[in-house]
Design a protein around this motif. Structure first.
Motif, mmCIF file in Angstrom:
data_model
loop_
_atom_site.group_PDB
_atom_site.id
_atom_site.type_symbol
_atom_site.label_atom_id
_atom_site.label_comp_id
_atom_site.label_asym_id
_atom_site.label_seq_id
_atom_site.Cartn_x
_atom_site.Cartn_y
_atom_site.Cartn_z
ATOM 1 N N ARG A 235 0.851 -1.181 0.000
ATOM 2 C CA ARG A 235 0.000 0.000 0.000
ATOM 3 C C ARG A 235 0.891 1.235 0.000
ATOM 4 N NH1 ARG A 235 -5.146 0.285 3.166
ATOM 5 N NH2 ARG A 235 -5.846 0.663 1.024
ATOM 6 N N ARG A 236 0.638 2.149 -0.956
ATOM 7 C CA ARG A 236 1.467 3.341 -1.036
ATOM 8 C C ARG A 236 1.385 4.116 0.275
ATOM 9 N NH1 ARG A 236 3.987 5.304 -5.055
ATOM 10 N NH2 ARG A 236 2.758 4.263 -6.690
ATOM 11 N N PHE A 237 2.557 4.500 0.789
ATOM 12 C CA PHE A 237 2.606 5.196 2.075
ATOM 13 C C PHE A 237 1.989 6.585 1.967
ATOM 14 C CE2 PHE A 237 4.778 8.165 4.956
ATOM 15 C CZ PHE A 237 4.469 7.582 6.175
ATOM 16 N N GLU A 238 1.105 6.891 2.905
ATOM 17 C CA GLU A 238 0.559 8.232 3.063
ATOM 18 C C GLU A 238 0.790 8.663 4.504
ATOM 19 O OE1 GLU A 238 -3.518 8.528 1.822
ATOM 20 O OE2 GLU A 238 -3.108 7.819 -0.219
ATOM 21 N N SER A 239 1.043 9.925 4.712
ATOM 22 C CA SER A 239 1.325 10.438 6.052
ATOM 23 C C SER A 239 0.018 10.805 6.747
ATOM 24 C CB SER A 239 2.246 11.664 5.965
ATOM 25 O OG SER A 239 2.541 12.139 7.262
ATOM 26 N N PHE A 240 -0.275 10.104 7.835
ATOM 27 C CA PHE A 240 -1.508 10.336 8.586
ATOM 28 C C PHE A 240 -1.203 11.058 9.890
ATOM 29 C CE2 PHE A 240 -2.843 6.165 6.469
ATOM 30 C CZ PHE A 240 -3.469 6.823 5.421
ATOM 31 N N THR A 241 -2.204 11.753 10.398
ATOM 32 C CA THR A 241 -2.064 12.455 11.670
ATOM 33 C C THR A 241 -3.202 12.031 12.583
ATOM 34 O OG1 THR A 241 -3.370 14.360 10.931
ATOM 35 C CG2 THR A 241 -0.995 14.451 10.560
ATOM 36 N N GLY A 242 -2.908 11.838 13.853
ATOM 37 C CA GLY A 242 -3.950 11.493 14.811
ATOM 38 C C GLY A 242 -4.315 10.019 14.783
ATOM 39 N N ALA A 243 -5.189 9.654 15.699
ATOM 40 C CA ALA A 243 -5.596 8.260 15.853
ATOM 41 C C ALA A 243 -6.668 7.885 14.834
ATOM 42 C CB ALA A 243 -6.128 8.025 17.267
ATOM 43 N N GLU A 244 -6.811 6.599 14.606
ATOM 44 C CA GLU A 244 -7.865 6.102 13.726
ATOM 45 C C GLU A 244 -9.203 6.105 14.452
ATOM 46 O OE1 GLU A 244 -6.979 2.275 12.003
ATOM 47 O OE2 GLU A 244 -4.873 2.803 11.699
ATOM 48 N N ALA A 245 -10.270 6.208 13.666
ATOM 49 C CA ALA A 245 -11.629 6.035 14.164
ATOM 50 C C ALA A 245 -12.210 4.794 13.503
ATOM 51 C CB ALA A 245 -12.486 7.253 13.841
ATOM 52 N N ARG A 246 -13.045 4.090 14.215
ATOM 53 C CA ARG A 246 -13.700 2.904 13.657
ATOM 54 C C ARG A 246 -15.174 3.213 13.427
ATOM 55 N NH1 ARG A 246 -11.895 -2.944 15.303
ATOM 56 N NH2 ARG A 246 -10.450 -2.285 13.663
ATOM 57 N N THR A 247 -15.638 3.016 12.203
ATOM 58 C CA THR A 247 -17.049 3.205 11.885
ATOM 59 C C THR A 247 -17.674 1.846 11.614
ATOM 60 O OG1 THR A 247 -16.597 3.561 9.504
ATOM 61 C CG2 THR A 247 -16.621 5.502 10.936
ATOM 62 N N TRP A 248 -18.915 1.681 12.070
ATOM 63 C CA TRP A 248 -19.615 0.401 11.999
ATOM 64 C C TRP A 248 -20.830 0.561 11.082
ATOM 65 C CZ3 TRP A 248 -17.843 -3.622 15.352
ATOM 66 C CH2 TRP A 248 -16.851 -3.216 16.275
ATOM 67 N N TRP A 249 -20.921 -0.328 10.089
ATOM 68 C CA TRP A 249 -21.949 -0.223 9.057
ATOM 69 C C TRP A 249 -22.773 -1.502 8.996
ATOM 70 C CZ3 TRP A 249 -21.769 4.160 5.611
ATOM 71 C CH2 TRP A 249 -20.672 5.012 5.831
ATOM 72 N N ALA A 250 -24.076 -1.368 9.015
ATOM 73 C CA ALA A 250 -24.981 -2.512 8.864
ATOM 74 C C ALA A 250 -26.018 -2.168 7.803
ATOM 75 C CB ALA A 250 -25.665 -2.850 10.186
ATOM 76 N N THR B 154 -16.870 -3.007 9.271
ATOM 77 C CA THR B 154 -16.271 -1.831 9.877
ATOM 78 C C THR B 154 -15.381 -1.157 8.842
ATOM 79 O OG1 THR B 154 -14.477 -3.194 10.763
ATOM 80 C CG2 THR B 154 -16.304 -2.663 12.243
ATOM 81 N N ALA B 155 -15.233 0.141 8.973
ATOM 82 C CA ALA B 155 -14.318 0.904 8.131
ATOM 83 C C ALA B 155 -13.512 1.815 9.051
ATOM 84 C CB ALA B 155 -15.078 1.715 7.093
ATOM 85 N N ASP B 156 -12.200 1.635 9.056
ATOM 86 C CA ASP B 156 -11.325 2.446 9.897
ATOM 87 C C ASP B 156 -10.838 3.651 9.101
ATOM 88 O OD1 ASP B 156 -11.683 0.583 11.859
ATOM 89 O OD2 ASP B 156 -9.767 -0.429 11.541
ATOM 90 N N LEU B 157 -10.997 4.835 9.679
ATOM 91 C CA LEU B 157 -10.681 6.092 9.008
ATOM 92 C C LEU B 157 -9.642 6.864 9.804
ATOM 93 C CD1 LEU B 157 -14.341 7.250 8.220
ATOM 94 C CD2 LEU B 157 -12.824 5.932 6.747
ATOM 95 N N THR B 158 -8.826 7.626 9.095
ATOM 96 C CA THR B 158 -7.884 8.522 9.749
ATOM 97 C C THR B 158 -7.647 9.730 8.853
ATOM 98 O OG1 THR B 158 -5.789 8.615 10.973
ATOM 99 C CG2 THR B 158 -5.748 7.537 8.827
ATOM 100 N N ARG B 159 -7.106 10.791 9.447
ATOM 101 C CA ARG B 159 -6.904 12.020 8.695
ATOM 102 C C ARG B 159 -5.496 12.062 8.106
ATOM 103 N NH1 ARG B 159 -9.929 16.753 9.691
ATOM 104 N NH2 ARG B 159 -10.252 16.176 11.866
ATOM 105 N N ARG B 160 -5.408 12.331 6.804
ATOM 106 C CA ARG B 160 -4.119 12.512 6.157
ATOM 107 C C ARG B 160 -3.564 13.878 6.520
ATOM 108 N NH1 ARG B 160 -4.299 11.110 -0.064
ATOM 109 N NH2 ARG B 160 -5.192 13.205 -0.185
ATOM 110 N N ASP B 161 -2.256 14.079 6.314
ATOM 111 C CA ASP B 161 -1.647 15.338 6.745
ATOM 112 C C ASP B 161 -2.141 16.548 5.968
ATOM 113 O OD1 ASP B 161 -0.325 14.884 4.365
ATOM 114 O OD2 ASP B 161 1.680 14.712 5.251
ATOM 115 N N ASP B 162 -2.888 16.317 4.851
ATOM 116 C CA ASP B 162 -3.500 17.443 4.144
ATOM 117 C C ASP B 162 -4.913 17.734 4.632
ATOM 118 O OD1 ASP B 162 -4.921 15.310 3.117
ATOM 119 O OD2 ASP B 162 -4.414 15.675 1.016
#
Length: 289
Positions: A191-206, A246-254
């Motif tokens: 997976r191409r490296f991307e610079s993330f900031t902060g912790a991940e969040a977990r979203t739950w989908w049904a 589940t889908a784990d999301l995080t914020r990229r440095d942009d």
């Protein structure tokens, strides 16, 4: 709904303590709970014996059985589904749906616009790995297999500084393969490296809807940012047509929110800071974002 959870190893009639709060919340909500022998399934033992404590349904199929437990490899989950079917119990998530959510190749194409560029191999052949590196071209990458990374061994088995250096890249891949041992699944994933900031969040989908937003279980005290709106991901999740993910999301440095990974919700851990009742409500449709 029938909730299936792993049995306690020492007290096989009781649920595994890790899932005790979810079991209690389910029972409070009037949901039937039964235990299965996860270890037997994971070892490739008799699936019929693993589900022997589940009462057979009184009618051809009992709908909407949901597993909440430890991760299973796709063949073991398929064996579970088949054994349950012989008892007249139908899992809400089919074996093919489980594989589609649990293994990265099953969901990547549909969500590619929201996640780092990714290539993968089938198997662990070095030449195929080198070809995958060449497909990415240049730059840094993060290594995993179809189901899991070794992020806690970041420098030696996860981070590849340059895919254009095949010998150095293979050193990381070989160490990753060594650490994963018999749990290695599918092939190498780059997976191409991307610079993330902060912790991940977990979203739950049904059913294609986001039902819950929580912290990630690795960082349970880092609650999701107030401005996180997961609905940007809804078209992709609905296109996958998977029952519970589940889908784990995080914020990229942009500043842009990015998808880290999708997983089957049945084997996604709940952070300790999220009440079990919230997850059970999300599963039953009583809770919606």
């Amino acid at each position: 709904m029938l909730l299936l959870v792993p049995a306690d190893v020492l007290r096989p009639r009781r649920p595994d303590e890790h899932f005790a709060e979810e079991v209690s919340a389910a029972r409070d909500a009037g949901i039937e709970v039964a235990v299965i022998d996860h270890d037997a399934l994971a070892r490739g033992g008799s699936a019929d014996a693993a589900v022997a404590r589940i009462p057979a349904a009184d009618h051809p199929t009992r709908t909407a059985a949901v597993y909440r437990g430890w991760m299973l490899r796709a063949p073991a989950y398929e064996a579970l589904a088949d054994a349950l079917a012989r008892r007249g119990v139908a899992l809400r998530t089919s074996a093919s749906d489980y594989r589609g959510a649990h293994e990265l190749p099953g969901w990547y194409a549909t969500a590619a616009a929201h996640t780092p560029e990714t290539v993968w191999t089938t198997g662990d052949d070095r030449d195929d790995f080198t070809a995958a590196c060449a497909a990415l071209g240049s730059g840094a990458a993060v290594l995993r297999d179809y189901t899991k990374s070794m992020k806690h061994h970041w420098a030696e088995a996860a981070y590849i500084p340059s895919v254009a250096d095949p010998d150095a890249a293979w050193k990381v891949a070989a160490r990753f393969r060594e650490l994963r041992e018999d749990e290695f699944t599918g092939g190498f994933v780059l997976r191409r490296f991307e610079s993330f900031t902060g912790a991940e969040a977990r979203t739950w989908w049904a059913g294609g809807d986001c039902r819950l937003v929580t912290a990630h279980p690795d960082t349970p005290d880092d609650l999701p940012a107030a401005d996180l709106d997961p609905t940007f991901l809804a078209p992709s999740i609905r296109a996958l047509n998977l029952p519970f993910v589940t889908a784990d999301l995080t914020r990229r440095d942009d500043g842009r929110w990015r998808l880290v990974e999708i997983g089957d919700g049945q084997v996604s851990d709940r952070p300790r800071t999220t009440p079990a009742a919230d997850l059970i409500a999300a599963l039953t449709g009583a809770h919606r974002v």
